[in-house]
Write a protein that holds these residues in place. Sequence first.
Motif, mmCIF file in Angstrom:
data_model
loop_
_atom_site.group_PDB
_atom_site.id
_atom_site.type_symbol
_atom_site.label_atom_id
_atom_site.label_comp_id
_atom_site.label_asym_id
_atom_site.label_seq_id
_atom_site.Cartn_x
_atom_site.Cartn_y
_atom_site.Cartn_z
ATOM 1 N N HIS A 154 43.685 36.104 39.011
ATOM 2 C CA HIS A 154 42.854 35.854 40.156
ATOM 3 C C HIS A 154 41.407 35.732 39.497
ATOM 4 O O HIS A 154 40.404 35.233 40.100
ATOM 5 N N TYR A 188 28.055 29.265 39.707
ATOM 6 C CA TYR A 188 28.025 28.061 40.899
ATOM 7 C C TYR A 188 26.438 28.419 41.599
ATOM 8 O O TYR A 188 26.338 29.495 41.265
ATOM 9 N N TYR A 227 41.592 26.716 41.776
ATOM 10 C CA TYR A 227 41.492 28.131 42.458
ATOM 11 C C TYR A 227 41.743 28.561 43.615
ATOM 12 O O TYR A 227 40.707 27.920 44.654
ATOM 13 N N PRO A 277 41.979 31.173 45.457
ATOM 14 C CA PRO A 277 41.990 33.199 45.493
ATOM 15 C C PRO A 277 42.899 33.355 46.614
ATOM 16 O O PRO A 277 43.192 34.444 45.972
ATOM 17 N N ASP A 284 40.039 28.326 51.099
ATOM 18 C CA ASP A 284 38.827 27.680 50.109
ATOM 19 C C ASP A 284 39.935 27.362 48.572
ATOM 20 O O ASP A 284 41.148 28.409 48.272
ATOM 21 N N PHE A 314 38.900 26.399 45.189
ATOM 22 C CA PHE A 314 37.477 26.340 44.162
ATOM 23 C C PHE A 314 38.180 25.478 42.743
ATOM 24 O O PHE A 314 38.814 25.652 42.508
ATOM 25 N N CYS A 315 36.679 24.909 42.230
ATOM 26 C CA CYS A 315 37.056 24.745 40.791
ATOM 27 C C CYS A 315 35.821 26.332 39.874
ATOM 28 O O CYS A 315 35.033 25.951 40.067
ATOM 29 N N MET A 336 32.767 21.537 44.097
ATOM 30 C CA MET A 336 34.218 21.237 43.889
ATOM 31 C C MET A 336 35.001 21.799 44.735
ATOM 32 O O MET A 336 35.434 22.688 43.679
ATOM 33 N N ILE A 337 34.323 21.819 45.879
ATOM 34 C CA ILE A 337 35.333 22.939 46.633
ATOM 35 C C ILE A 337 35.976 21.894 47.724
ATOM 36 O O ILE A 337 35.371 20.638 47.810
#
Lengths: 532, 307
Positions: A376, A450, B138, B140, B167, B169-170, B181-182
Amino acid sequence: MANEGAGYLGTEGRPGGISSWIFSTDHKRIGILYLVSILSFFVVGVSLGFLMRLELISHGPTIMEASTYNSVFTLHGVVMLFLFIIPAAPSIFGNFFLPIMIGANDVSFPRLNLLSWWFYMAGAALALATLALGPADTGWTFYAPYSLRTGTYVSLAVFAVFVLGLSSILTGINFVTTVHRLRAPGMGFWRLPLFVWAVYATAWIQIVATPILGVNLLLVIAERVFGIGVFDPAKGGDPILYQHLFWIYSHPAVYIMIIPGMGIISEIIPVFARKVIFGYRAIAYSSLGIAGVGSLVWGHHMFVSGSSYTAGVIFSFFTFLVAIPSAIKVFNWVGTLYKGSIVLGTPFLFALAFIFLFSIGGLTGLILGALSINVHLHDTYFVVSHFHYIKFGGAGFAFFAGLHYWLPKMTGRMYNTKVANWSCLVLFIGFNLLFFPMLILGIEGMPRRYFDYLPQYSTLQIVSIVGSWVLVTGLIMMFVNLIRGAFRGPRAPFNPWGSATLEWQIPSPPQRENFEKIPEVTKGPYDFRGLR
Amino acid sequence: MRWAVTGLGHGTDNAFLVIAGVCLILFLLIIGLMSYFVFRYRRSKGVEPEDIHGNALLETAWTILPVLIVLYMFYYGWLGYDARRKVPEGALTIKANGQMWAWSFEYENGKPSDRLVVPEGRPVKVTLNSRDLIHSLYVPAFRVKQDAVPGLERTVWFTADETGEYDLFCTEYCGTGHSQMISKAIVMKESEFTAWLAGTAEAKAAPAPAAPAGAELFKSKGCAVCHTVDGKPLVGPTLKGIFGKKVRVSTAGKEREVTIDEDYIRRSELEPATDVVVGFPPIMPPQKGVLKEEEIKALIEYIKGLK
Ligand code: HEM
Ligand SMILES: [Cu+2]
Ligand SMILES: [Cu+2]
């Protein structure tokens, strides 16, 4: 700096021209060279970190574009790691104090020592040259295949790190030899100050692990320049192999950063508790233990890259084990305070801040080492926070503690202790404001590297950004105070803290020749009888 | 913190609570003792310090106890990891593909999607691939993360047990567009999902055209991430008005000049590494096997028309 007839700093009251510094083979002058250059690069690194934080104050491009942000965090990482924290404690304090602490007049190979500094500067120049040409945007990890394909000046940045590695290896060789060959009569291994033990253990990691990084970096350059397929799957290479080779060095490198810092703390705690350190041998052995087990945990950076399941389990196991020697050190430091007679000097306050921050860094490391949790948290802000707690809160604060402890010896002058204590407090608050929110951001799933973020992360990001302002204020307070002290402060006595190690038994600043007569060592480094 | 919405995630959350709890206790113990000693044994009290070199019993205890504690933590973390290894039988398989800088998913019946749509309560196995660099998928809320490595297929599985939008994500840094990249992971009721998969759920009453227009493909296939149509170069060269122009390219390491025609555009789409425009990095992902013949044609027409 102080110079009226002041020892190594000058001849007949003058500090001498620049060439008497940059070509000097005196380990103390080389230490000062490193001090000035490393601190300058630290300022660069902090500015980059500060700008990165500022960029995230609002959504979309605020003060820079995404590609700039990516270059900034790459350069921030490279500068902070390779130009600041890896060399800071060993190259500055190691150079200056290791020979004095063991009762020697210089390191084993003084000219090699100077060469290391030149390599260091060359590497730094190359790294900063990319800034003008087109800074790499790969992150400090240079992961393949991205690092093989991006159009930025990666080869140059990689070569810079290679040269810095060379400098690191040479310094390591010098220290190991010096500790083995140049100890004064009576200075057995079990009478070495713990800082010397720490630098010694670090030097071994530098010698053993850095060449692997070197080979890896050369392979990246070869692949970029000659198109040989080693890591790029499009050319039949294996990108996972890159990660293995990279972390085989770079995990132990984390210990190169922190062990000397632990050594500094081990010097400061007994001096300000006015008593012998608790568990001397355990602390010395644990440095070696960390150096050993620390070389078996690199795979914990790759739990989700899809290497084998069994490898993941083994690496997690060793990761937990490597926590033990660090924990033992912390227990010993706290144990030393028991039944002491504690003086709250500035170096000691920084040492307390170190224990606080380093404990958070270490314990969050345990959380990350647990396999299912790592899945995670890997590559989120949790990791960013964790390594800043270790490297900045740990190694960085230890370095600041060292500055406040040893600068009076190095410059012969004392800083203003009141301002210094306040700067410690501001730094401590700023640091936690800056990095604690990142732990929560990570738990909530915000990925690292990010340039932009989803709205739910805004509040914590803003808190963290404000923290960076507080932190920078603290840094400015601290450095202004130290620099003023170095040039204009009142004269420092021989032994302002009542320390028992050898560097405090000679004048402040030391003479050109450390010891007129090599001393005969008759007691341990933390034997304060007669000094209390 | 928001609780996980997958079974695996509950395991992770439990491990987190236990391990973070133990860590917190250890932290309070260390800092508490430290503060107490600093206060209790301060200099101003004027007590002589006592030199204590060590204590074998204490030191053994504080070596062995932490070893036991961390072994317990290791075991707890491992448990949750072990569960991730065994994909349950009958799991729905979804192909996921990472590419700079978009995710695409493909279902067993060939249906493509740019979001990860999954049914509630059914195990889902995602097989991950990448067309160019390493990316990392990913979600979460699922506590799921797996790198997508070019040329090496990876799999992850999970069972989502709460409908909703989450969500996605990368998390492996992949260049300029990494933070863009979402996407979303959408958990639907089984019936809803079946309808979606059959393509009847989308409110597209009008029959979709056989091949979407080039302009649409240009966006949905991710070309627009690197190429503009307004004359400004981005990661790759702009495509405005290039048809019929001459351009310097590097072919197998040698520079040469070519005229941009249909063949050149087709080659640049399918095998971009063959001719790389001078001044740009060779990073475009090859679209061979990705674009269908009609799509290639539509894109060529679209690029020809960019004046
Ligand atoms: C003013 C102090 C500092 C600030 C504001 C700061 C801030 C940051 C931020 C925001 C990131 C990027 C997180 C991400 O997007 O992934 C970062 C990355 C990093 N920082 Fe710092 N930092 C500071 C000091 C330091 C220090 C003292 C060190 C080392 C001793 C350090 C080492 C690093 C490294 C290695 C990275 C990773 C770069 C990469 O991802 O390639 N930082 N820092
Ligand atoms: Cu590591
Ligand atoms: Cu990415």
